[in-house]
Design an enzyme around this catalytic site. Sequence first.
Site, short mmCIF file in Angstrom:
data_model
loop_
_atom_site.label_atom_id
_atom_site.label_comp_id
_atom_site.label_asym_id
_atom_site.label_seq_id
_atom_site.Cartn_x
_atom_site.Cartn_y
_atom_site.Cartn_z
N HIS A 69 38.12 43.99 40.91
CA HIS A 69 38.10 43.49 42.29
C HIS A 69 37.13 44.29 43.15
O HIS A 69 37.53 44.96 44.11
CB HIS A 69 39.53 43.52 42.89
CG HIS A 69 39.69 42.56 44.03
ND1 HIS A 69 40.88 41.97 44.35
CD2 HIS A 69 38.80 42.10 44.95
CE1 HIS A 69 40.73 41.20 45.42
NE2 HIS A 69 39.47 41.26 45.80
N SER B 110 39.91 30.36 49.16
CA SER B 110 40.99 31.31 49.47
C SER B 110 42.27 30.88 48.75
O SER B 110 42.40 29.72 48.33
CB SER B 110 41.21 31.43 50.98
OG SER B 110 41.16 30.17 51.57
C1 GLV Z 1 38.46 40.69 49.08
O1 GLV Z 1 38.93 40.11 48.15
C2 GLV Z 1 38.76 40.39 50.44
O2 GLV Z 1 39.63 39.54 50.70
O3 GLV Z 1 38.16 41.01 51.31
#
Ligand code: GLV
Length: 333
Positions: free
Chosen positions: A298, A222
């Site tokens: 994305h 993350s």
């Molecule tokens: C995608 O990148 C998410 O954070 O769901």
Amino acid sequence: MGPVRLMKVFITRRIPAEGRAALARASDCEVEQWDSDEPIPYKDLERGLTGAHGLLCLLSDCVDKKLLDTAGANLKVISTLSVGVDHLALDEIKKRCLIHSGIRVGYTPDVLTDATAELAVSLLLTTCRRLPEAIEEVKNGGWTSWKPLWLCGYGLKESTVGIIGLGRIGQAIARRLKPFGVQRFLYTGRQPKPKEAAEFQAEFVTTSQLAAESDFIIVSCSLTPATKGLCNSAFFQQMKKTAVFVNISRGEVVNQDDLYQALTSSQIAAAGLDVTTPEPLPTNHPLLTLKNCVILPHIGSATYGTRNTMSLLAANNLLAGLRGEPMPSEFKL
Ligand code: GLV
């Protein structure tokens, strides 16, 4: 009996049917939605959020201090249709928990793990086997014959794969890559995860060691202050010249100028990115001129089923939070 006071909920975009239906059924809520597939202008978001009790937002909505101030003391729940929460000003949200009765945050982990891992593997194979270049050659007449030295890439068999962030998604990626004959898995993160790593005999190493020894590197951590800009020129310089780099996490984990430099100076072989800075990446961005860089918009969790499930989870998080019940997936602040 006096009139029932409805809780005001604001949704920042059109969302899949299941989540929408769950919110429409909630008789204790008055739901307003930005009824578009395109982002809501900031002014409209401010207007929609004023006095709201609940916000259902996306990873592309930056929920900052100003917006939290605009929302005011009514705001009880922020439910994001994403596993990432880096677009939320968590420090500000925490502060408000001390002042008001608190804002709870919902997110959508787990339900998108498989889809995102599938996409990561697809992007890795697409990049290391040079599929976009190959497809282009078929279309533009570059395919003149079967040629022994043409369009060769790198295979996974007997390779070393380095995973930055062996969380749910990192593990799901490793699980899918193992049957390709990967010889060794390395990983980095906040701390070793011996239980999770055992499935892949993955070794916890320093970021430098991972960079230096991996044939394929996948970023699945993350975005936090500790990972922001982690993949920079020093990192790319340590990588093998034949190595392939993939990022499915957040664009800001990577210094894009340094990546461009690494790709154009043959410091590394290729990169596959599902995430960039900014998003969308401007169409005149230098990275888009490179044959050895594959960029996707994305789409990690973008299967119909996953997005529907995410929308339902986000709706249920929101409703549970508003009603003071346990949320199916609450982000611990
Ligand atoms: C995608 O990148 C998410 O954070 O769901």
